[in-house]
Design a protein around this motif. Sequence first.
Motif, PDB file in Angstrom:
ATOM      1  N   UNK A 161       0.842  -1.058  -0.061  1.00 31.32           N
ATOM      2  CA  UNK A 161      -0.138   0.015   0.034  1.00 31.32           C
ATOM      3  C   UNK A 161       0.700   1.288   0.098  1.00 31.32           C
ATOM      4  N   UNK A 162       2.103   0.963   0.158  1.00 34.95           N
ATOM      5  CA  UNK A 162       2.730   2.384   0.475  1.00 34.95           C
ATOM      6  C   UNK A 162       3.979   2.469  -0.748  1.00 34.95           C
ATOM      7  N   UNK A 244       4.519  -5.950 -13.294  1.00 30.59           N
ATOM      8  CA  UNK A 244       3.042  -6.174 -13.181  1.00 30.59           C
ATOM      9  C   UNK A 244       2.880  -7.361 -12.101  1.00 30.59           C
ATOM     10  N   UNK A 245       3.866  -8.202 -11.918  1.00 34.09           N
ATOM     11  CA  UNK A 245       3.620  -9.511 -10.822  1.00 34.09           C
ATOM     12  C   UNK A 245       3.941  -9.050  -9.539  1.00 34.09           C
ATOM     13  N   UNK A 246       5.296  -8.425  -9.202  1.00 33.76           N
ATOM     14  CA  UNK A 246       5.898  -8.175  -7.987  1.00 33.76           C
ATOM     15  C   UNK A 246       5.060  -7.381  -7.086  1.00 33.76           C
ATOM     16  N   UNK A 250      -1.020  -3.550  -7.785  1.00 31.83           N
ATOM     17  CA  UNK A 250      -1.709  -2.899  -6.995  1.00 31.83           C
ATOM     18  C   UNK A 250      -1.812  -1.514  -7.158  1.00 31.83           C
ATOM     19  N   UNK A 251      -3.088  -0.967  -7.224  1.00 30.92           N
ATOM     20  CA  UNK A 251      -3.489   0.581  -7.752  1.00 30.92           C
ATOM     21  C   UNK A 251      -2.613   1.663  -7.027  1.00 30.92           C
ATOM     22  N   UNK A 252      -2.392   1.077  -5.631  1.00 29.88           N
ATOM     23  CA  UNK A 252      -2.006   2.005  -4.542  1.00 29.88           C
ATOM     24  C   UNK A 252      -0.489   2.385  -5.098  1.00 29.88           C
ATOM     25  N   UNK A 253       0.105   1.477  -5.741  1.00 29.59           N
ATOM     26  CA  UNK A 253       1.685   1.602  -6.054  1.00 29.59           C
ATOM     27  C   UNK A 253       1.942   2.167  -7.493  1.00 29.59           C
ATOM     28  N   UNK A 254       0.864   2.514  -8.316  1.00 30.85           N
ATOM     29  CA  UNK A 254       1.108   2.801  -9.686  1.00 30.85           C
ATOM     30  C   UNK A 254       2.111   4.070  -9.719  1.00 30.85           C
ATOM     31  N   UNK A 265      -1.062  -2.278 -21.164  1.00 32.15           N
ATOM     32  CA  UNK A 265      -1.725  -3.346 -20.837  1.00 32.15           C
ATOM     33  C   UNK A 265      -3.030  -2.989 -20.450  1.00 32.15           C
ATOM     34  N   UNK A 266      -2.946  -2.062 -19.370  1.00 31.52           N
ATOM     35  CA  UNK A 266      -4.237  -1.695 -18.487  1.00 31.52           C
ATOM     36  C   UNK A 266      -4.975  -0.818 -19.778  1.00 31.52           C
ATOM     37  N   UNK A 267      -4.388  -0.206 -20.469  1.00 29.06           N
ATOM     38  CA  UNK A 267      -5.058   0.517 -21.645  1.00 29.06           C
ATOM     39  C   UNK A 267      -5.961  -0.458 -22.251  1.00 29.06           C
ATOM     40  N   UNK A 268      -5.378  -1.595 -22.690  1.00 23.68           N
ATOM     41  CA  UNK A 268      -6.048  -2.605 -23.756  1.00 23.68           C
ATOM     42  C   UNK A 268      -6.990  -3.169 -23.115  1.00 23.68           C
TER      43      UNK A 268
END
Length: 309
Positions: A161-162, A244-246, A250-254, A265-268
Amino acid sequence: MNGVKRKKRFAGDFLKSWQLTALALPAVTFMIIFNYVPYFGFILPFKNYRYDLGFFKSPWVGFKNFEYLFSGQDVLKATRNTVLYNVIFIIMGLIFAIAFAIMLFQLGRRAVKTYQTIFFIPYFISWVVASFALSGFLDVEYGIINNILGKLGMEPVLWYSDPKYWPVILVVAKIWKDMGYNVIIFYTELMSIDTTYYEAADLDGANGLQKLKYITLPCLKRIVVLLLIMNIGKMFSGDFGMFYNLPLNSSLLYSTTDVLDTYVYRALINLGDIGMSSAATMYQSVVGFVLVVISNGIVKKLDDENAVF
């Protein structure tokens, strides 16, 4: 007449070496299918792709996909992360690989085989497996690190989350996984150095540091430049499996883990916009090509012998 003779000579040469041609045919076919046929995809960034109209009949939209791509801050943030991570990966990866290769070079052959195996094993571990192993350390409730912190009377860390922890985690993970492959490349280059250089240095009374400075490192310069140019060409491409995997997507880490590959990838997946995704991929490819040409040009001006082309 010259044209006829040339055709006959070509036919004769082909008949003499048809076995070699047949042997190369699978590799040539593979290269054509996966390296040349995809070039038709360069028209997709300039189209509004529709499944019902197909590849060629979809309407042209000019540069609208690129305008939409660069209109938001997300792609700029992903570009910044991609470039900064790759700069760190290149610098730290080369430093650690050269250092460990030189240390292996000083060991006996039996010890080298053992350490090479230890270094090279992570290269074959997929990022999916590595992500599960990492979650075993970082999980909030069951992770090893948080359990240790709890026993010490400290608050657990919300690793997923951080975002502030992840630049270090990703850099360490990348070095851990790729170092063995790079170490073998440098170690092989060290093995090709003429031993008479070191023998002459011993006769002149040179110490280990002097031999490292005047023999070992200069002999590694060409392979370092080659790897540097190749990695600069991938400066705008992130390791999708790792990013992507590690972080477990998590969207909190973008803010610190999102790179161009995960963004595309997310756009597609989320938007289903093939045109915009293709525009982002073309952006990566063109900039990567330009960077290779520029970096090779700089190397050619400074030291023509070490340039790739």
